[in-house]
Design a protein around this motif. Structure first.
Motif, PDB file in Angstrom:
ATOM      1  N   ALA A  66      32.041  32.967 -13.864  1.00  0.00           N
ATOM      2  CA  ALA A  66      31.439  34.214 -14.349  1.00  0.00           C
ATOM      3  C   ALA A  66      32.439  35.035 -15.148  1.00  0.00           C
ATOM      4  CB  ALA A  66      30.896  35.027 -13.178  1.00  0.00           C
ATOM      5  N   HIS A  67      33.733  34.985 -14.790  1.00  0.00           N
ATOM      6  CA  HIS A  67      34.691  35.807 -15.533  1.00  0.00           C
ATOM      7  C   HIS A  67      34.933  35.266 -16.941  1.00  0.00           C
ATOM      8  CE1 HIS A  67      37.851  33.005 -13.812  1.00  0.00           C
ATOM      9  NE2 HIS A  67      38.360  33.175 -15.012  1.00  0.00           N
ATOM     10  N   CYS A  68      34.411  34.066 -17.226  1.00  0.00           N
ATOM     11  CA  CYS A  68      34.432  33.527 -18.590  1.00  0.00           C
ATOM     12  C   CYS A  68      33.197  33.963 -19.382  1.00  0.00           C
ATOM     13  CB  CYS A  68      34.473  32.003 -18.561  1.00  0.00           C
ATOM     14  SG  CYS A  68      35.938  31.303 -17.779  1.00  0.00           S
ATOM     15  N   ALA A  69      32.230  34.533 -18.695  1.00  0.00           N
ATOM     16  CA  ALA A  69      30.931  34.842 -19.299  1.00  0.00           C
ATOM     17  C   ALA A  69      30.679  36.324 -19.474  1.00  0.00           C
ATOM     18  CB  ALA A  69      29.815  34.245 -18.436  1.00  0.00           C
ATOM     19  N   VAL A  70      31.511  37.162 -18.845  1.00  0.00           N
ATOM     20  CA  VAL A  70      31.289  38.602 -18.858  1.00  0.00           C
ATOM     21  C   VAL A  70      32.456  39.297 -19.561  1.00  0.00           C
ATOM     22  CG1 VAL A  70      30.947  40.652 -17.431  1.00  0.00           C
ATOM     23  CG2 VAL A  70      29.967  38.472 -16.720  1.00  0.00           C
ATOM     24  N   SER A  71      32.137  40.168 -20.495  1.00  0.00           N
ATOM     25  CA  SER A  71      33.165  40.905 -21.235  1.00  0.00           C
ATOM     26  C   SER A  71      33.802  41.971 -20.358  1.00  0.00           C
ATOM     27  CB  SER A  71      32.545  41.555 -22.479  1.00  0.00           C
ATOM     28  OG  SER A  71      33.430  42.479 -23.064  1.00  0.00           O
ATOM     29  N   LYS A  72      35.134  42.006 -20.314  1.00  0.00           N
ATOM     30  CA  LYS A  72      35.816  43.058 -19.571  1.00  0.00           C
ATOM     31  C   LYS A  72      35.647  44.412 -20.267  1.00  0.00           C
ATOM     32  CE  LYS A  72      39.356  40.412 -17.146  1.00  0.00           C
ATOM     33  NZ  LYS A  72      40.804  40.277 -16.874  1.00  0.00           N
ATOM     34  N   THR A  74      32.925  45.563 -21.912  1.00  0.00           N
ATOM     35  CA  THR A  74      31.605  46.150 -21.715  1.00  0.00           C
ATOM     36  C   THR A  74      31.080  45.994 -20.295  1.00  0.00           C
ATOM     37  OG1 THR A  74      30.423  44.117 -22.317  1.00  0.00           O
ATOM     38  CG2 THR A  74      31.058  45.618 -24.115  1.00  0.00           C
ATOM     39  N   GLY A  75      31.629  45.024 -19.552  1.00  0.00           N
ATOM     40  CA  GLY A  75      31.124  44.744 -18.218  1.00  0.00           C
ATOM     41  C   GLY A  75      29.821  43.967 -18.225  1.00  0.00           C
ATOM     42  N   LYS A  76      29.386  43.528 -19.403  1.00  0.00           N
ATOM     43  CA  LYS A  76      28.115  42.814 -19.540  1.00  0.00           C
ATOM     44  C   LYS A  76      28.363  41.393 -20.043  1.00  0.00           C
ATOM     45  CE  LYS A  76      25.537  47.021 -20.679  1.00  0.00           C
ATOM     46  NZ  LYS A  76      24.675  47.689 -21.680  1.00  0.00           N
ATOM     47  N   PRO A  77      27.414  40.475 -19.787  1.00  0.00           N
ATOM     48  CA  PRO A  77      27.552  39.128 -20.337  1.00  0.00           C
ATOM     49  C   PRO A  77      27.668  39.172 -21.865  1.00  0.00           C
ATOM     50  CG  PRO A  77      25.843  39.169 -18.663  1.00  0.00           C
ATOM     51  CD  PRO A  77      26.229  40.602 -18.904  1.00  0.00           C
ATOM     52  N   TYR A  78      28.413  38.229 -22.402  1.00  0.00           N
ATOM     53  CA  TYR A  78      28.554  38.156 -23.856  1.00  0.00           C
ATOM     54  C   TYR A  78      27.187  37.975 -24.517  1.00  0.00           C
ATOM     55  CZ  TYR A  78      33.589  37.688 -23.233  1.00  0.00           C
ATOM     56  OH  TYR A  78      34.912  37.916 -22.902  1.00  0.00           O
ATOM     57  N   ALA A  79      27.053  38.517 -25.711  1.00  0.00           N
ATOM     58  CA  ALA A  79      25.790  38.448 -26.442  1.00  0.00           C
ATOM     59  C   ALA A  79      25.584  37.045 -27.008  1.00  0.00           C
ATOM     60  CB  ALA A  79      25.805  39.468 -27.581  1.00  0.00           C
ATOM     61  N   PRO A  80      24.325  36.672 -27.287  1.00  0.00           N
ATOM     62  CA  PRO A  80      24.063  35.370 -27.894  1.00  0.00           C
ATOM     63  C   PRO A  80      24.910  35.165 -29.150  1.00  0.00           C
ATOM     64  CG  PRO A  80      22.006  36.389 -27.220  1.00  0.00           C
ATOM     65  CD  PRO A  80      23.079  37.424 -27.010  1.00  0.00           C
ATOM     66  N   PHE A 109      28.497  40.528  -9.457  1.00  0.00           N
ATOM     67  CA  PHE A 109      29.778  40.200 -10.082  1.00  0.00           C
ATOM     68  C   PHE A 109      30.205  41.323 -11.027  1.00  0.00           C
ATOM     69  CE2 PHE A 109      32.577  38.449 -13.293  1.00  0.00           C
ATOM     70  CZ  PHE A 109      33.523  37.801 -12.505  1.00  0.00           C
ATOM     71  N   VAL A 110      31.453  41.798 -10.858  1.00  0.00           N
ATOM     72  CA  VAL A 110      32.006  42.872 -11.684  1.00  0.00           C
ATOM     73  C   VAL A 110      33.212  42.322 -12.443  1.00  0.00           C
ATOM     74  CG1 VAL A 110      33.022  45.177 -11.708  1.00  0.00           C
ATOM     75  CG2 VAL A 110      31.213  44.614 -10.044  1.00  0.00           C
ATOM     76  N   ALA A 111      33.167  42.423 -13.757  1.00  0.00           N
ATOM     77  CA  ALA A 111      34.192  41.789 -14.587  1.00  0.00           C
ATOM     78  C   ALA A 111      35.592  42.285 -14.284  1.00  0.00           C
ATOM     79  CB  ALA A 111      33.864  42.004 -16.061  1.00  0.00           C
ATOM     80  N   ASN A 112      35.743  43.588 -14.055  1.00  0.00           N
ATOM     81  CA  ASN A 112      37.075  44.173 -13.892  1.00  0.00           C
ATOM     82  C   ASN A 112      37.491  44.353 -12.438  1.00  0.00           C
ATOM     83  OD1 ASN A 112      37.738  44.587 -16.709  1.00  0.00           O
ATOM     84  ND2 ASN A 112      36.085  46.095 -16.714  1.00  0.00           N
ATOM     85  N   ALA A 113      36.733  43.818 -11.515  1.00  0.00           N
ATOM     86  CA  ALA A 113      37.083  43.943 -10.102  1.00  0.00           C
ATOM     87  C   ALA A 113      38.307  43.089  -9.785  1.00  0.00           C
ATOM     88  CB  ALA A 113      35.910  43.516  -9.233  1.00  0.00           C
TER      89      ALA A 113
END
Length: 272
Positions: A66-72, A74-80, A109-113
Motif C-alpha cells: 500500500a505504501h507504493c500506491a498512496v501518495s505521501k 496527498t494521503g490518497k492513492p495515486y491517480a490513474p 492505511f495511512v501513508a505517513n503513519a
C-alpha cells in the motif's frame, strides 16, 4: 511475535539498504529463458519519484504494498496514469507496459503513519491495469493456501543497484510467523517494497506475503510482511465495487445501410 517485532529498531518504511550477504543465492534474470515463469513480476514505476515491485495475480490485477500506491503528499492513492506496471522488465525492455487505472487499499492505511505491526498488517494494495496482460505473455501467480511445508521461501524483485532486471533470491527463510505478521531474512533493499514472498506448493511458487518493511537487529537484516488471505479478499471486493464504468459509444449508421460498423445486422419491417 508482536514483542519481537516491536523490539527491533525499524529503520525505514521503504526498506533498508541491501547487505552483501547471501549473494550466492541470487540470480539476475535478463534473457527470455531466465525470465520463464517469472514474467508476472514487474517494476512498478511511480512517475519520476522512484519504483516498487509488483506481481500479477490476475491478467489485469497487480499485488503490491500500500505504501507504493498512496501518495505521501496527498494521503490518497495515486491517480490513474501516475503508475506504470512493467512486466518482466529487463535492461529497458518490458514484456508488457500497462498504466494503473484503479487502486484499492485498506481504509485504515495511512501513508505517513510510522511503521508498526498494525501498519504492516494492512500494507497491501491491489491495482487494476488499463488492459489485461495475456496469459501467453505472463502467467499470474496464485496466493498460497494451507501450511508452508518448511521455512524456505523465495523472492523476486527490483531494487537499488538492480533496478533494470529482476533479481531472484532462490532461497531465504521465514524467521517467525504469527499474529498476522511474517518475518524473513531475504536480501531486500529500496525498491523491493511490494515484492512477493513466495512459498513452494507442488511444482509452482505461490505468493505467501508482500514485502512491507525492513529492520536490523545489529547482525542481520530482517524483512516484514503480512498474512494475505483476508485482506486480499477485502481489496478485491473494493475493486469490484469501485470498478471504472465502461464508456458507452454510439455508432452512426449511414443512410440505407443494413449493417453497423460492428457487423451487426438489422431487420427491416416485413422481414429480412
Amino acid at each position: 511475535m508482536m514483542r519481537v517485532f516491536l523490539s527491533i529498531t525499524l529503520l525505514v518504511s521503504i526498506l533498508v539498504t541491501a547487505a552483501q550477504a547471501q549473494t550466492s543465492s541470487k540470480r539476475r534474470l535478463t534473457d527470455r529463458d531466465d525470465l520463464y515463469g517469472w514474467e508476472a513480476v514487474g517494476r512498478l514505476d511511480i512517475g519520476e519519484q522512484g519504483f516498487c515491485t509488483g506481481t500479477l495475480i490476475a491478467k489485469d490485477i497487480v499485488l503490491t504494498a500500500a505504501h507504493c500506491a498512496v501518495s505521501k503528499a496527498t494521503g490518497k492513492p495515486y491517480a490513474p496514469g501516475e503508475l506504470t506496471f512493467r512486466a518482466g522488465l529487463s535492461d529497458g525492455q518490458a514484456l508488457a507496459d500497462r498504466e494503473v487505472i484503479q487502486i484499492a487499499t485498506h481504509p485504515d492505511f495511512v501513508a505517513n503513519a510510522p511503521v508498526s505491526a498494525s501498519r504492516v498488517r494492512i500494507d497491501v494494495a491491489l491495482m487494476r491495469l488499463e488492459e489485461p496482460i495475456p496469459y501467453s505473455i505472463a502467467d499470474p501467480f496464485a496466493l498460497h493456501s494451507g501450511r508452508v511445508s518448511d521455512s524456505e521461501i523465495s523472492v523476486a524483485s527490483y531494487g537499488r543497484g538492480r533496478a533494470e532486471a529482476i533479481t531472484r533470491q532462490r532461497s531465504c527463510r521465514i524467521l517467525q510467523r504469527g499474529q498476522g505478521l511474517i518475518s524473513f531474512d531475504c536480501d531486500i533493499t529500496f525498491g523491493s517494497s511490494g515484492s512477493a514472498i513466495l512459498a513452494k506448493k507442488g511444482p509452482r511458487w505461490q505468493i505467501l506475503s508482500v514485502v512491507s518493511a525492513g529492520a536490523s537487529d545489529g547482525q542481520r537484516k530482517i524483512g516484514y510482511g503480512m498474512e494475505l488471505s483476508g485482506i486480499v479478499s477485502e481489496l478485491k471486493a473494493i475493486l469490484r465495487r469501485d470498478a471504472p464504468r465502461p464508456t458507452a459509444t454510439i455508432r452512426r449508421l449511414q443512410p440505407g445501410s443494413a449493417k453497423s460498423s460492428s457487423g451487426a445486422k438489422f431487420l427491416s419491417a416485413g422481414g429480412s
